[in-house]
Structure formats: C-alpha cells, structure tokens
Design a protein around this motif. Structure first.
Motif, PDB file in Angstrom:
ATOM      1  N   MET A  57       0.776  -1.189  -0.012  1.00  0.00           N
ATOM      2  CA  MET A  57      -0.126  -0.086  -0.012  1.00  0.00           C
ATOM      3  C   MET A  57       0.818   1.127  -0.010  1.00  0.00           C
ATOM      4  N   GLY A  58       1.976   1.197   0.736  1.00  0.00           N
ATOM      5  CA  GLY A  58       3.182   2.219   0.649  1.00  0.00           C
ATOM      6  C   GLY A  58       3.492   2.636  -0.611  1.00  0.00           C
ATOM      7  N   PHE A  59       3.827   1.580  -1.315  1.00  0.00           N
ATOM      8  CA  PHE A  59       4.511   1.716  -2.560  1.00  0.00           C
ATOM      9  C   PHE A  59       3.247   2.267  -3.722  1.00  0.00           C
ATOM     10  N   CYS A 105       2.993   5.873  -2.709  1.00  0.00           N
ATOM     11  CA  CYS A 105       4.274   6.387  -3.323  1.00  0.00           C
ATOM     12  C   CYS A 105       4.340   6.878  -4.694  1.00  0.00           C
ATOM     13  N   ALA A 106       3.706   5.925  -5.425  1.00  0.00           N
ATOM     14  CA  ALA A 106       3.675   5.781  -6.777  1.00  0.00           C
ATOM     15  C   ALA A 106       2.412   7.158  -7.210  1.00  0.00           C
ATOM     16  N   CYS A 156       9.860  11.258  -1.581  1.00  0.00           N
ATOM     17  CA  CYS A 156       8.907  10.318  -2.249  1.00  0.00           C
ATOM     18  C   CYS A 156       9.838   8.801  -2.552  1.00  0.00           C
ATOM     19  N   LEU A 157      11.028   9.136  -3.408  1.00  0.00           N
ATOM     20  CA  LEU A 157      11.845   8.034  -3.934  1.00  0.00           C
ATOM     21  C   LEU A 157      12.246   7.163  -2.698  1.00  0.00           C
ATOM     22  N   ALA A 170      11.537   2.236   0.934  1.00  0.00           N
ATOM     23  CA  ALA A 170      11.395   1.955   2.208  1.00  0.00           C
ATOM     24  C   ALA A 170      10.046   1.106   2.147  1.00  0.00           C
ATOM     25  N   SER A 171       9.175   1.332   1.319  1.00  0.00           N
ATOM     26  CA  SER A 171       8.072   0.550   1.278  1.00  0.00           C
ATOM     27  C   SER A 171       8.242  -0.762   0.563  1.00  0.00           C
TER      28      SER A 171
END
Length: 185
Positions: free
Chosen positions: A11-13, A16-17, A33-34, A39-40
C-alpha cells in the motif's frame, strides 16, 4: 504479522507511486518520495519473507535429505569400497566433506540485533559483510552496476529464521543508504 508488513509495504508503494506522479506533474522535488518508495519496497519484501511458513519446513526437509544422503553414502562406501580401493574411499570422503561444509555454511551468516546496530549509513557493503560475517542475499537490484544509479537491497535472516534485516546500498561504491529490520533479537 509478516503478511501485515507485506500489505503495508504494498500500500505504501502504491501511495508513493501516486505521490510521485503528482510531484512529476507539479514539477516538484521527488527525493523524499523515492526514499519512501524504497522503504515501502523493503517493508514489502520483509513482510513477504516473514510470512512464508513453508521456508523452515523446506529447509528442515533439505537438511534431513542431506543427512540421509550422507548416511547412505557412508553405508554405500562401506559396502562397495574395500580397503584396497583407496580412490573410492577418498572420493566418498570428499563428497561427505562437501556436504558437511554446505550444511555448516547454510547455518552460518545469521544477523543479530547487536550486529545490525553496528551497521551505519555511509558504510560500504564490504564493511557490512565484515560486520555480519557473510554476504547478504540480493533481493532487489536496479540501475547499471558501477554507476551512481546502481541500487541493491541485501537481506540477512535472523537466527530464528523469521526475523530479517535489509540493507539498501547505492552508487558505484555500494554505500549503505538505508537499513530496516523486523524481529531481530
């Protein structure tokens, strides 16, 4: 618990996308953001690795297969090699030594919380290997090797087989950019 980490990482990825796309449209800086995206990914990988209950069973199964093959080699050596055939006995002994070294090397290389705490950002991957005492398993790789855009995530297992540590190394010198762990003692 591992599945929860995996889900949160996924979900974090995704978040972030979306964030990255928004920053690109607004032409704003994307560094934070990257970093969050990396980290995700690390959290997702740790979650997936810790939620797999079949791995210890497979490792146990492989260990018992190695033990049974070792004992079958011993019994076959005793039945098929006689004292005058030293080359046969030497071959069997070298196979047993190889199996024993593979078995002991699979038991080495665990990371503990104490070792993990010694790892600092800015260290090289070689320094991390000397602290832990083994190479980490590369679980993610991006960019061209030998360039500043090269990124590799390495993972080590904890002694219990469920805890993990992940180290992200970047650049041509492979310096530690970030680190994460789950359940180390």
């Amino acid at each position: 618990m591992g599945a929860t980490f995996g889900f949160i990482g996924m979900m974090g990825f995704i978040g972030c996308a979306v964030w990255l796309i928004t920053l690109a449209i607004k032409k704003q800086k994307k560094k934070v953001c990257l970093i969050c995206m990396l980290a995700s990914v690390a959290l997702f990988v740790v979650g997936v690795e810790t939620s797999t209950d079949e791995v210890p069973a497979a490792a146990s199964s492989q260990s018992s297969k190695m033990n049974s093959s070792s004992s079958s080699i011993s019994s076959s050596r005793d039945s098929s090699c006689n004292s005058s055939d030293s080359s046969c006995a030497q071959t069997v002994e070298s196979v047993q030594q190889e199996e024993n070294s593979e078995q002991s090397s699979s038991e080495d290389g665990y990371i503990t919380k104490k070792l993990y705490d010694k790892i600092k950002t800015g260290m090289t991957y070689d320094e991390v290997k000397s602290i832990v005492g083994s190479k980490g398993e590369p679980i993610y790789e991006s960019g061209d090797k030998g360039t500043e855009n090269y990124v590799v995530d390495y993972m080590w297992n904890g002694e219990d087989g469920f805890s993990k540590a992940t180290i992200t190394c970047t650049g041509k010198n492979q310096k530690v950019f970030s680190k994460s762990q789950g359940g180390l003692k």
